[in-house]
Write an enzyme that holds these catalytic residues in place. Structure first.
Site, PDB file in Angstrom:
ATOM      1  N   SER A  72       0.848  -1.192   0.000  1.00 45.22           N
ATOM      2  CA  SER A  72       0.000   0.000   0.000  1.00 45.22           C
ATOM      3  C   SER A  72       0.879   1.236   0.000  1.00 45.22           C
ATOM      4  O   SER A  72       2.000   1.215   0.537  1.00 45.22           O
ATOM      5  CB  SER A  72      -0.896   0.008   1.245  1.00 45.22           C
ATOM      6  OG  SER A  72      -1.483   1.283   1.445  1.00 45.22           O
ATOM      7  N   TYR A  88      -0.970  -0.604  10.087  1.00 48.78           N
ATOM      8  CA  TYR A  88      -1.127  -0.980   8.682  1.00 48.78           C
ATOM      9  C   TYR A  88       0.072  -0.534   7.852  1.00 48.78           C
ATOM     10  O   TYR A  88       0.644  -1.310   7.078  1.00 48.78           O
ATOM     11  CB  TYR A  88      -2.408  -0.342   8.144  1.00 48.78           C
ATOM     12  CG  TYR A  88      -2.688  -0.600   6.683  1.00 48.78           C
ATOM     13  CD1 TYR A  88      -3.023  -1.874   6.240  1.00 48.78           C
ATOM     14  CD2 TYR A  88      -2.634   0.430   5.749  1.00 48.78           C
ATOM     15  CE1 TYR A  88      -3.292  -2.114   4.901  1.00 48.78           C
ATOM     16  CE2 TYR A  88      -2.898   0.202   4.413  1.00 48.78           C
ATOM     17  CZ  TYR A  88      -3.227  -1.073   3.993  1.00 48.78           C
ATOM     18  OH  TYR A  88      -3.489  -1.303   2.663  1.00 48.78           O
ATOM     19  N   LYS A 118       2.785  -2.860   5.850  1.00 45.55           N
ATOM     20  CA  LYS A 118       2.912  -2.778   4.391  1.00 45.55           C
ATOM     21  C   LYS A 118       4.311  -2.327   3.976  1.00 45.55           C
ATOM     22  O   LYS A 118       4.809  -2.721   2.917  1.00 45.55           O
ATOM     23  CB  LYS A 118       1.839  -1.845   3.838  1.00 45.55           C
ATOM     24  CG  LYS A 118       0.426  -2.427   3.884  1.00 45.55           C
ATOM     25  CD  LYS A 118       0.319  -3.749   3.144  1.00 45.55           C
ATOM     26  CE  LYS A 118      -1.121  -4.223   3.005  1.00 45.55           C
ATOM     27  NZ  LYS A 118      -1.214  -5.546   2.344  1.00 45.55           N
TER      28      LYS A 118
END
Length: 276
Positions: A154, A167, A171
């Site tokens: 991401s 997150y 990533k």
């Protein structure tokens, strides 16, 4: 040979995780349209069945494997399932992952570790199981088959944004895992990834479905719109096919030109507390 022939995967075999919807589903169908048979896995069998029908409509074969892909043994088993079903394995797409945004003080160690496990450990487990089977089905000296692994990261893995600590960290780790794995596995297996921007999937729809929020997100995106799952599927096809045969250890930025998050979660500044 036409340049378009480089984007074909005729009679290749692929494993796609998180294939029941969104990017995973679009990628599975794209690989099938390019000529690959596909092993599909996610938690929900009904969604997988729908994607399998789309794969079969292209004339290719789909194998549905419902599984809890947070279980590293279950995700690793997908490689052997592909080999048992088709006698070979050529392409792995590590798509399963994700973490709900959270404020810093609400992100405890267990939450951070869970995010890393779901986004990175699962990719490592599947790829580690897949590589020996890829090498066992490498083709002949006259007709070698280059193998590929593509992981879905991401843009939050390269850009700061409030609320995305777990997150984004996971990533970022997945992206660097891809670079390191590419070094370890070259030249037999190419390993690349995609930095994904805002893509209209069910995971984003709960916020981007609000007209005001979508307008804000589109306005903050240089290309002026939210991406589609097929935009990412096209990038994966490029990386997995002979069109991308001179790439390894690279991350494609398929994000509409984003340099920072286009969604403000509205998390407030921390407030000082009195020690009196």
């Amino acid at each position: 040979m036409s340049i378009l022939d480089r984007f074909t995967l005729t009679d290749h075999v692929a494993v796609v995780t998180g294939a029941g919807r969104g990017i995973g589903a679009a990628t599975a169908v794209a690989l099938a349209e390019a000529g690959a048979d596909v092993v599909l896995s996610s938690r929900t069998e009904g969604q997988l069945d729908e994607v399998a029908h789309r794969v079969e409509d292209t004339g290719r074969t789909a194998v549905v494997v419902p599984a809890d892909l947070s279980d590293t043994e279950a995700v690793a088993a997908l490689a052997q399932r592909a080999y048992d079903e088709f006698g070979r394995l050529d392409v792995v797409v590590n798509n399963v992952g994700g973490t709900i945004p959270n404020a810093f003080l609400d992100t405890d160690v267990a939450y951070l570790e869970e995010s890393f496990h779901f986004n990175v450990s699962t990719a490592h487990a599947l790829t580690r199981a897949a590589v020996p089977l890829m090498l066992a089905s490498a083709g002949t000296p006259d007709a070698p088959r280059q193998k590929s692994v593509t992981s879905i990261s991401s843009m939050m893995g390269r850009s700061p944004g409030r609320g995305y600590l777990a997150y984004g960290t996971a990533k970022a780790a997945l992206a660097h895992w891809s670079r390191l794995a590419a070094t370890d596995l070259a030249p037999q297996v190419r390993v690349n990834g995609v930095y994904v921007g805002s893509v209209m999937t069910s995971a984003l729809e709960f916020v981007a479905g609000v007209p005001e929020t979508r307008q804000q997100m589109e306005g903050a995106t240089p290309l002026g719109h939210i991406g589609e799952a097929e935009d990412i599927a096209a990038a994966v096809l490029y990386l997995a096919s002979p069109a991308g045969k001179y790439l390894t250890g690279k991350m494609l930025e398929v994000d509409g030109g984003l340099l920072q998050p286009n969604l403000d979660l509205g998390l407030p500044d921390l407030e000082p507390t009195s020690d009196s």
